[in-house]
Design a protein around this motif. Structure first.
Motif, mmCIF file in Angstrom:
data_model
loop_
_atom_site.group_PDB
_atom_site.id
_atom_site.type_symbol
_atom_site.label_atom_id
_atom_site.label_comp_id
_atom_site.label_asym_id
_atom_site.label_seq_id
_atom_site.Cartn_x
_atom_site.Cartn_y
_atom_site.Cartn_z
ATOM 1 N N ASP A 87 0.918 -1.214 0.016
ATOM 2 C CA ASP A 87 0.023 0.008 -0.217
ATOM 3 C C ASP A 87 0.729 1.270 -0.117
ATOM 4 O O ASP A 87 1.793 1.600 0.948
ATOM 5 C CB ASP A 87 -0.978 -0.051 1.098
ATOM 6 N N ILE A 88 0.629 2.172 -0.963
ATOM 7 C CA ILE A 88 1.356 3.223 -1.120
ATOM 8 C C ILE A 88 0.504 4.559 -0.770
ATOM 9 O O ILE A 88 -0.847 4.708 -1.413
ATOM 10 C CB ILE A 88 1.939 3.562 -2.465
ATOM 11 N N ASN A 89 0.686 5.167 0.370
ATOM 12 C CA ASN A 89 -0.455 6.085 0.759
ATOM 13 C C ASN A 89 -0.430 7.329 0.242
ATOM 14 O O ASN A 89 0.843 7.839 -0.536
ATOM 15 C CB ASN A 89 -0.316 6.182 2.344
ATOM 16 N N GLN A 90 -1.371 8.419 0.309
ATOM 17 C CA GLN A 90 -1.206 9.880 -0.135
ATOM 18 C C GLN A 90 -0.018 10.392 0.012
ATOM 19 O O GLN A 90 0.572 11.258 -0.668
ATOM 20 C CB GLN A 90 -2.708 10.498 0.043
ATOM 21 N N GLY A 91 0.366 10.539 1.381
ATOM 22 C CA GLY A 91 1.525 11.044 2.012
ATOM 23 C C GLY A 91 2.729 10.860 1.165
ATOM 24 O O GLY A 91 3.600 11.885 0.671
ATOM 25 N N LEU B 242 5.017 13.276 -1.492
ATOM 26 C CA LEU B 242 6.478 13.436 -1.619
ATOM 27 C C LEU B 242 7.086 13.243 -2.721
ATOM 28 O O LEU B 242 8.020 13.893 -3.101
ATOM 29 C CB LEU B 242 7.150 12.376 -0.658
ATOM 30 N N ALA B 243 6.401 12.212 -3.286
ATOM 31 C CA ALA B 243 6.898 12.034 -5.055
ATOM 32 C C ALA B 243 7.033 12.957 -5.946
ATOM 33 O O ALA B 243 7.596 13.681 -6.506
ATOM 34 C CB ALA B 243 6.246 10.642 -5.449
ATOM 35 N N GLU B 244 5.719 13.715 -5.775
ATOM 36 C CA GLU B 244 5.457 15.003 -6.362
ATOM 37 C C GLU B 244 6.536 16.123 -6.062
ATOM 38 O O GLU B 244 6.874 16.824 -7.011
ATOM 39 C CB GLU B 244 3.710 15.446 -6.049
ATOM 40 N N ALA B 245 6.648 16.177 -4.851
ATOM 41 C CA ALA B 245 7.493 17.276 -4.563
ATOM 42 C C ALA B 245 9.019 16.950 -4.737
ATOM 43 O O ALA B 245 9.616 17.876 -5.502
ATOM 44 C CB ALA B 245 7.631 17.533 -2.820
ATOM 45 N N VAL B 246 9.410 15.604 -4.921
ATOM 46 C CA VAL B 246 10.736 15.690 -5.570
ATOM 47 C C VAL B 246 10.945 15.862 -7.127
ATOM 48 O O VAL B 246 11.642 16.313 -7.576
ATOM 49 C CB VAL B 246 11.020 13.842 -5.404
ATOM 50 N N LEU B 247 9.764 15.390 -7.723
ATOM 51 C CA LEU B 247 9.688 15.708 -9.053
ATOM 52 C C LEU B 247 9.548 17.062 -9.567
ATOM 53 O O LEU B 247 10.073 17.569 -10.572
ATOM 54 C CB LEU B 247 8.551 14.641 -9.688
ATOM 55 N N ASP B 248 8.825 17.677 -8.732
ATOM 56 C CA ASP B 248 8.746 19.201 -8.792
ATOM 57 C C ASP B 248 10.278 19.861 -8.627
ATOM 58 O O ASP B 248 10.356 20.838 -9.472
ATOM 59 C CB ASP B 248 8.119 19.927 -7.451
ATOM 60 N N MET B 249 10.989 19.559 -7.845
ATOM 61 C CA MET B 249 12.430 19.968 -7.751
ATOM 62 C C MET B 249 13.256 19.787 -9.034
ATOM 63 O O MET B 249 14.251 20.593 -8.890
ATOM 64 C CB MET B 249 13.110 19.454 -6.406
ATOM 65 N N LYS C 290 14.332 7.031 -2.616
ATOM 66 C CA LYS C 290 15.399 7.771 -1.552
ATOM 67 C C LYS C 290 14.447 8.679 -0.636
ATOM 68 O O LYS C 290 14.899 8.904 0.487
ATOM 69 C CB LYS C 290 16.509 8.566 -2.233
ATOM 70 N N ASP C 291 13.368 9.285 -1.067
ATOM 71 C CA ASP C 291 12.691 10.053 -0.442
ATOM 72 C C ASP C 291 11.312 9.773 0.114
ATOM 73 O O ASP C 291 10.840 10.453 0.922
ATOM 74 C CB ASP C 291 12.706 11.404 -1.289
ATOM 75 N N ILE C 292 11.053 8.631 -0.111
ATOM 76 C CA ILE C 292 9.773 7.789 0.404
ATOM 77 C C ILE C 292 10.021 6.820 1.014
ATOM 78 O O ILE C 292 10.790 5.993 0.750
ATOM 79 C CB ILE C 292 8.874 7.423 -1.119
ATOM 80 N N GLU C 293 9.572 6.699 2.431
ATOM 81 C CA GLU C 293 9.771 5.673 3.326
ATOM 82 C C GLU C 293 8.800 4.429 3.059
ATOM 83 O O GLU C 293 7.759 4.491 3.110
ATOM 84 C CB GLU C 293 9.402 6.324 4.619
ATOM 85 N N LEU C 294 9.452 3.300 2.676
ATOM 86 C CA LEU C 294 8.616 2.119 2.658
ATOM 87 C C LEU C 294 9.069 1.088 3.547
ATOM 88 O O LEU C 294 9.998 1.222 4.241
ATOM 89 C CB LEU C 294 9.090 1.620 1.238
ATOM 90 N N PRO C 295 8.088 -0.001 3.926
ATOM 91 C CA PRO C 295 8.351 -0.825 4.819
ATOM 92 C C PRO C 295 9.879 -1.334 4.766
ATOM 93 O O PRO C 295 10.284 -1.777 3.545
ATOM 94 C CB PRO C 295 7.232 -1.865 4.538
ATOM 95 N N VAL C 296 10.541 -1.776 5.704
ATOM 96 C CA VAL C 296 11.889 -2.255 5.724
ATOM 97 C C VAL C 296 11.611 -3.931 5.485
ATOM 98 O O VAL C 296 10.442 -4.445 5.959
ATOM 99 C CB VAL C 296 12.384 -2.158 7.192
ATOM 100 N N GLY C 297 12.500 -4.351 4.897
ATOM 101 C CA GLY C 297 12.554 -5.942 4.559
ATOM 102 C C GLY C 297 11.715 -6.265 3.125
ATOM 103 O O GLY C 297 11.535 -7.521 3.225
ATOM 104 N N VAL C 298 10.958 -5.405 2.794
ATOM 105 C CA VAL C 298 10.223 -5.623 1.676
ATOM 106 C C VAL C 298 11.027 -6.180 0.298
ATOM 107 O O VAL C 298 12.101 -5.407 0.054
ATOM 108 C CB VAL C 298 9.174 -4.627 1.207
ATOM 109 N N ASN C 299 10.723 -7.004 -0.543
ATOM 110 C CA ASN C 299 11.288 -7.329 -1.795
ATOM 111 C C ASN C 299 11.612 -6.045 -2.672
ATOM 112 O O ASN C 299 10.478 -5.303 -2.817
ATOM 113 C CB ASN C 299 10.671 -8.399 -2.478
ATOM 114 N N PRO C 300 12.731 -5.633 -2.896
ATOM 115 C CA PRO C 300 12.834 -4.300 -3.588
ATOM 116 C C PRO C 300 12.136 -4.128 -4.849
ATOM 117 O O PRO C 300 11.541 -3.472 -5.643
ATOM 118 C CB PRO C 300 14.349 -4.392 -4.143
ATOM 119 N N LYS C 301 12.056 -5.386 -5.825
ATOM 120 C CA LYS C 301 11.254 -5.453 -7.137
ATOM 121 C C LYS C 301 9.874 -5.233 -6.684
ATOM 122 O O LYS C 301 9.121 -4.655 -7.569
ATOM 123 C CB LYS C 301 11.426 -7.004 -7.592
#
Length: 521
Positions: free
Chosen positions: A185-189, A193-200, A213-224
């Motif tokens: 699940d990727i939440n609105q927050g 953050l992704a929008e702000a990064v691309l804005d820059m 790098k700027d979006i915190e995702l659950p630790v230990g999740v398969n990167p793919k």
């Protein structure tokens, strides 16, 4: 080897994807936790089908019945198995003496096969090559899934894509499939953050990995799995646009894409002109192909023909918009995408190695991003630009056939304040090689805007342009290619409707070799 398990070509050609097949691939994707293309999954599907069909053959072999050998004697009612026919079963329904001068007494048996066909076989035959062939059990077959993939992969892939599209349990991003149930699940927050990064970045696309790098995702999740989940969430949000060439995922904010990527530039906008392509003769069709107009239907180009470079004579609409036509030939040199209609890539100047950010607008058949490059090279309508395959994925080489700057006599368009225009042969500075018939110097692009905006009928416009062109030609003749380039100074028109008008309207008289003169008596 006789008797080896095999599946005929017809098996793959008449293939139907079953719900069980899709369920098996669901399981495979769950176990792998890696998004895969339909091509990748085709190999797993083929291996799975071979395994299933082999199991069916094994069960038939174990279900009883005699293995058919020509040397044995059989009776009506005997249940037979045919190893040489992929272990098909059959029942002997008739028996008679065989007649052949070259063979001693033998029998002919009629067998009702399990597929309801009826076949005849020689039996009680002492000499036959199948008598000595080892009976190979189905598990020892020599079927090669990779060979089958090479031969039938395109068909298998197409059928799998259709089955996956009908399955709500699978989702597709950038050509790869994955079970919806495994998505993180990727939440609105996180999307904000992704929008702000691309804005820059100011419109520069970024990879999914860069956004991590700027979006915190659950630790230990398969990167793919994490990457695919973020891609899916971004795709589902209208703020983001996936603009990578096939095989690469790049994200951009829609609002930061150039205007002429999101909308067709005014000079390239074409209002359909009714015409019948059947009116074009062979010479016109040949010229149409050479002109590399993106609005020309692509059916006439040999799709198998390898193309490494294309030289395009620019027409005014593309020069004004800073675009290149992505014709049927040229499109083979530009990046494509699995799904996105807009592809961000890099143009490389073949001489200076300058790198130019550019966009392929697949839906409308043009490449955007060359306005400043055109200005730097002082190109005019008719200038030649060579397009070549890039050395790296996502790159295309462009090169101007430049020459030492000099003044040359070229056709020049002069525009009056009332929107009227005339052509005159004047000396103009020339910096690049050009097509003689298509070169028209435009001293001031903006001066043509009032002419462009005048709403004339197509026939009226062509007649007006033709009259002006004939004034600068002592013979009063105009070549179809000259007329095409000149008409496109004031209205976006592809070759076909113009050529059809020349061929069908008696006011245009053909005088040979695609030269025309006016016949207004």
């Amino acid at each position: 080897m006789a008797g080896a398990f095999s599946l005929p070509n017809e098996y793959w050609l008449s293939l139907q994807i079953t719900p069980q097949d899709v369920e098996n691939l669901h399981t495979f994707l769950f176990e792998r936790e890696t998004p895969l293309t339909a091509r990748d999954l085709s190999l797993e599907f083929i291996e799975s089908r071979i395994k299933a069909e082999r199991a069916i053959a094994e069960s038939k072999q174990k279900a009883g019945g005699k293995n058919f050998l020509p040397k044995d004697k059989y009776q009506i009612g005997d249940d037979l198995i045919f190893p040489a026919l992929a272990w098909k079963r059959g029942v002997v329904t008739a028996l008679r003496a065989g007649v052949n001068p070259s063979a001693d007494g033998f029998d002919v048996i009629t067998v009702a096969m399990e597929d309801r066909s009826e076949r005849m076989f020689a039996a009680n035959l002492a000499v036959h090559f199948l008598n000595d062939a080892p009976v190979v059990t189905p598990e020892n077959d020599e079927m090669n899934p990779l060979s089958i993939l090479r031969e039938h992969g395109d068909l298998v892939e197409k059928k799998l894509e259709a089955a996956f599209n009908a399955d709500d349990g699978l989702v597709k991003i950038a050509g790869r499939w994955f079970p919806r149930a495994l998505l993180i699940d990727i939440n609105q927050g996180q999307l904000n953050l992704a929008e702000a990064v691309l804005d820059m970045t100011g419109g520069e696309p970024l990879t999914t990995e860069a956004l991590f790098k700027d979006i915190e995702l659950p630790v230990g999740v398969n990167p793919k799995l994490a990457e695919f989940s973020l891609n899916y969430a971004l795709q589902d949000d209208e703020r983001f646009d996936e603009v990578g060439p096939a095989g690469q995922v790049l994200w951009c904010l829609r609002r930061l894409e150039p205007d002429f990527v999101r909308e067709v530039p005014p000079s390239l906008q074409y209002t359909n002109i009714e015409h019948d392509r059947q009116n074009l003769n062979d010479a016109m069709l040949n010229l149409e192909e050479q002109l590399d107009d993106e609005l020309t239907p692509q059916g006439g180009i040999d799709s198998q023909k390898e193309i490494t470079s294309v030289t395009v004579a620019l027409i005014y609409p593309h020069l004004r918009a800073g675009t290149l036509p992505m014709s049927a030939r040229a499109q083979k040199l530009f990046p494509t995408a699995y799904e996105t209609p807009r592809v961000r890539f890099t143009l490389v100047d073949g001489k200076t190695k300058q790198r130019i950010p550019a966009w392929v607008v697949l839906e409308h058949g043009y490449v955007f991003g060359l306005r400043e490059w055109y200005k730097a090279h002082q190109l005019i309508p008719g200038s030649l630009v060579q397009i070549k395959r890039g050395e790296n994925p996502g790159e295309v080489i462009v090169e101007v056939k430049s020459q030492r700057s000099s003044k040359d006599w070229v056709r020049t368009v002069m525009v009056g304040k009332d929107g009227g225009f005339v052509f005159a042969m004047l000396k103009q500075p020339i910096t690049a090689e050009f097509n003689d018939r298509m070169t028209i110097h435009v001293p001031d692009f903006k001066s043509l805007d009032p002419v462009w905006e005048k709403k004339r009928s197509f026939e009226e416009l062509v007649l007006l342009v033709m009259r002006e062109l004939t004034k600068s030609n002592p013979q009063g003749h105009v070549h179809a290619q000259e007329l095409y380039a000149a008409v496109n100074l004031v209205r976006r028109v592809p070759p076909a409707p113009l050529f059809a008008l020349l061929e069908t309207n008696p006011v245009f008289k053909h005088v040979g070799d695609l030269h025309f003169r006016l016949n207004e008596e």
